[in-house]
Design an enzyme around this catalytic site. Structure first.
Site, PDB file in Angstrom:
ATOM      1  N   ASP A 432       0.819  -1.204   0.000  1.00 15.77           N
ATOM      2  CA  ASP A 432       0.000   0.000   0.000  1.00 15.77           C
ATOM      3  C   ASP A 432       0.858   1.261   0.000  1.00 15.77           C
ATOM      4  O   ASP A 432       1.913   1.314   0.631  1.00 15.77           O
ATOM      5  CB  ASP A 432      -0.901  -0.013   1.244  1.00 15.77           C
ATOM      6  CG  ASP A 432      -1.803   1.193   1.343  1.00 15.77           C
ATOM      7  OD1 ASP A 432      -2.659   1.357   0.461  1.00 15.77           O
ATOM      8  OD2 ASP A 432      -1.630   1.977   2.288  1.00 15.77           O
ATOM      9  N   GLU A 485       1.211  -0.571  -5.199  1.00 12.17           N
ATOM     10  CA  GLU A 485       0.281   0.533  -5.463  1.00 12.17           C
ATOM     11  C   GLU A 485       1.136   1.802  -5.521  1.00 12.17           C
ATOM     12  O   GLU A 485       1.384   2.451  -4.514  1.00 12.17           O
ATOM     13  CB  GLU A 485      -0.775   0.656  -4.367  1.00 12.17           C
ATOM     14  CG  GLU A 485      -1.808   1.710  -4.691  1.00 12.17           C
ATOM     15  CD  GLU A 485      -2.431   2.378  -3.464  1.00 12.17           C
ATOM     16  OE1 GLU A 485      -3.345   3.188  -3.639  1.00 12.17           O
ATOM     17  OE2 GLU A 485      -1.977   2.091  -2.336  1.00 12.17           O
TER      18      GLU A 485
END
Length: 764
Positions: A432, A485
């Protein structure tokens, strides 16, 4: 006569100020006048009297208070003193215990500590933390925690009434504190009491703890992660020999806390008939979370029916606040207890594998919350985070940034990534907020961030950490996925580390996502002026290994769900969604869809409620769900759609310049095969009859898929199952097809070689 102990030494124990209580407590050998004796000392805050017990000789030796009513000492004349115990009188109760300070040899070796201090102990989670073990025939739990700047550290738990005086730990040369406590076992609740040199006390959960109490409690729980009997050896062996990038990867992204709830009065049952701990949901009154085992029974068949190859779980690591979706982690080595035990989560993953579904876990090494029981200010100093807030704090998120330049912190995170693959058999991790790690000025105004040593904005330590992480996990577990990401143009994110890349094997294509959502949000009439939104991704597609993701981030915070983003009446909204999904599944790159998109939820995702399952009673939503299932099946069947996602040979434009009609056509080719499919997309509600599309080979092209089919809620315009080519060169191709393009429709066609061959033979 025993050596005299000074009052100051006793006071350091009583006031919990000694960095090595083994110097005072436990057995000490005494050589005097050619005779050997032993002095045993113990600090027993609740004891009125104590005895040293030698059970093998059936002897007891009274202990006497020294300088303090609860500091006891006994001298025993014997050449050897082993396996002794302490008998305590505490009010009306008596009990016999093993002396923790009789176990003097640390289990951490010098080599363990050396590797940890240089940041290369890949399985440090097997050493630090709490581990049930046996020493000299005595069962207990070995505790070890890194807190180099603490003045004192103690183990707290139900077993000592959370009294930090009773189990004071010993500090090693590298700042690791350790203690073996006999007679403890799996299931014990504990924390660490940490004092800094100002005398401030912090009660901390174990950074390496394998389990925590269900929120709002925060104690760690001693857990054995090796007891579960895995049944997925075939899956694991096949994965090890598979190149994931040449396989179909279609991911169903799930937030377990809001996919579905059970009634709070409905008991959960395990297979053995036991009733597990169930956690009432803060998300919806009168509801409770499904357990991992219940999710295995309900979520896995649902995902299998839809045809997805993987389930991606929003962060499963322990977190204190339901509303954080899991992205503010306090227990990096503990799967959240909201849904059950570690063994329950292992069962869920095992069942996924036995049903042919991989498991991806979101991983959050970029930041952590400030909760008092977590990593923040862990040993009374900025240990895991930077001391300077210009590097150590995300003010917008209210979180702290890991100090990637510190070897032990980097080791904590690298081994944590390895841990989930090792102990839980996960198949991939999605990292993330990678951009927040790579840039020192991320979400920081001018003057509130620091340049790197070369005068740039890049966080070189974070980039090195990511390379180390990816190199490590792929070294141990080939065939897995590591997905970034990453929302910027940082180069070579998905390139191997040996050529200077960050080492991921997939990167979310955020540019494609934004272009597509902007495009589909437009009234179709205006799309003719924005053809570049559709085509631009292919200009840079081969620079990285991309995953196309329509994730949870795109349907929250006022952005609307997919149907709500689309223009037109209800029919057009559903048609637009089908068109988007079909283009996504034929475009190069692996795929991710967030839960609720598959059946067309109208409302934004709400983490405090269930998905709107009641919509499936209505035909348009049923048909969209069937559409996604069939699309996944087609994607997994046609090798041309996934074997060459990242090679230029796998994609060829037929025509991308017909902006007047908002139509594109392209070819997807298979690896090491002559198979290919042709995709034609009409992004307007205007159908087109006799629309000519060039194709590379002569023959009959079967219409494999039509997003406008009646069974999906479309107008059922199409090509009656397929079309023969015309001897008409078009679009720089030697042959062409005369097609009917349905409104807001995507056609997928494939050369039927058998039918073509039979027809040509008849002609001859």
């Amino acid at each position: 006569m025993s050596p005299i102990i000074a009052p100051e030494q006793v006071d350091r124990i009583v006031w919990n100020q000694h960095h090595d209580p083994f110097e005072i407590l436990g057995p000490h050998r005494v050589e005097q006048n050619g005779k050997t004796s032993w002095v045993v000392r113990a600090y027993l805050p609740n004891a009125e009297a104590a005895w040293v017990v030698r059970p093998e000789e059936r002897l007891e030796y009274p202990m006497h208070p020294v300088h303090h009513p609860h500091f006891f000492e006994a001298e025993i004349e014997t050449p050897e003193l082993a396996n002794y115990q302490l008998r305590l009188k505490e009010g009306e109760h008596e009990r016999v215990i093993h002396d923790p300070y009789a176990f003097r040899s640390p289990l951490l070796t010098d080599f363990d500590l050396h590797l940890f201090s240089e940041g290369n102990h890949h399985r440090i989670y097997e050493k630090l933390g709490a581990h049930a073990t046996e020493i000299d025939g005595v069962k207990g739990v070995y505790f070890a925690v890194w807190a180099p700047n603490a003045r004192n550290v103690s183990v707290l738990g139900d077993f000592n009434y959370w009294d930090g005086r009773k189990h004071q730990m010993r500090k090693g040369s590298t700042g690791v504190w350790e203690l073996f406590i006999p007679s403890l076992g799996v299931g014990e609740h504990y924390k660490y009491e940490i004092k800094n040199f100002d005398g401030h006390i912090y009660e901390k959960s174990d950074p390496y703890g394998f389990q925590q109490e269900p929120r709002p409690k925060t104690a760690s729980i001693v857990t054995d992660l090796d007891a579960y009997q895995w049944q997925d050896s075939d899956w694991m062996e096949h994965r090890r020999h598979t190149d994931a990038l040449t396989q179909p990867i279609s991911v169903y992204e799930v937030h377990l806390g809001s996919w579905l709830h059970a009634s709070s009065g409905e008991p959960a049952k395990l297979e053995n008939g036991e009733e597990p701990v169930v956690v009432v949901s803060e998300l919806r009154p009168g509801a409770r979370f499904l357990t991992y085992r219940e999710l295995a029974q309900q979520l896995i068949p649902y995902v299998k029916e839809l045809g997805f190859t993987h389930i991606e779980l929003l962060p499963i690591a322990e977190h204190p606040f339901d509303g954080s979706w899991g992205y503010q982690v306090t227990g990096y080595y503990a799967c959240t207890s909201r849904f059950g035990t570690p063994e329950d989560f292992m069962y869920f993953i095992d069942q996924c594998h036995q049903n042919g579904i991989g498991v991806i876990v979101d991983w959050v090494p970029g930041h952590f919350p400030k909760d008092g029981h977590g990593l923040a200010f862990f040993d009374g100093t900025h240990l895991y985070e930077h001391a300077d807030p210009r590097k150590g704090e995300h003010k917008e998120w209210g979180t702290l940034v890991f100090n990637y330049s510190r070897n032990e912190v980097r080791n904590f995170l690298v081994s944590n990534a390895l841990f989930w693959f090792d102990k839980y058999h996960i198949d991939g991790m999605r990292v993330d907020a990678v951009a927040s790690m790579l840039y020192l000025d991320y979400c920081r105004p001018a003057g509130e961030w620091l340049l790197n040593q070369y005068g740039g904005r890049e966080n070189i330590d974070a980039a090195d950490f990511l390379r180390q992480t990816n190199h490590t996990i792929f070294s141990y577990f080939p065939g897995i996925l590591s997905i970034a990401e990453e929302s910027t143009d940082w180069p070579m994110v998905s390139w191997p580390t040996y050529v200077g890349g960050l080492g991921f094997n997939l990167k979310w294509n955020m540019g494609w996502m934004h272009d597509m959502l902007d495009y589909f949000h437009m009234d179709p009439w205006f799309r003719q002026f924005h053809q570049n939104n559709i085509t631009f991704s292919m200009w840079y597609n081969h620079s990285e290994n991309y995953m196309l993701a329509l994730s949870h981030d795109e349907i929250v915070h006022g952005k609307s769900n997919m149907l709500g983003k689309m223009p037109g009446d209800e029919w057009q909204k559903f048609a637009n969604v089908r068109c988007l999904f079909a283009y996504m599944f034929t475009h190069p790159g692996k795929k991710t869809l967030f839960m609720s998109m598959e059946f067309g939820q109208w409302s934004e995702w709400n983490a405090w409620a269930d998905l709107e399952w009641h919509l499936l009673q209505f035909e348009p939503h049923q048909k969209l769900k069937q559409f996604v299932s069939d699309l996944n099946q087609l994607y997994r069947t046609e090798i041309a759609l996934y074997t060459q996602d990242f090679a230029q040979e796998g994609f060829e434009w037929i025509d991308c310049s017909d902006n007047r009609h908002s139509v594109v056509a392209f070819i997807r080719r298979a690896k090491d095969s002559d198979e290919f499919v042709v995709t034609v997309c009409n992004f307007t509600p205007q159908p087109h009859s006799h629309y000519r599309v060039g194709v590379p080979e002569v023959g009959f092209y079967t219409e494999l898929f039509n997003s406008d089919a009646r069974e999906y809620g479309g107008s059922n315009m199409g090509n009656l199952g397929g079309k023969w080519t015309d001897e008409w060169s078009f679009h720089n191709q030697p042959y062409s097809l005369d097609l009917c393009l349905p409104p807001l429709g995507v056609l997928i066609l494939k050369l039927n070689r058998e039918k073509t061959k039979a027809a040509l033979q008849q002609t001859v």
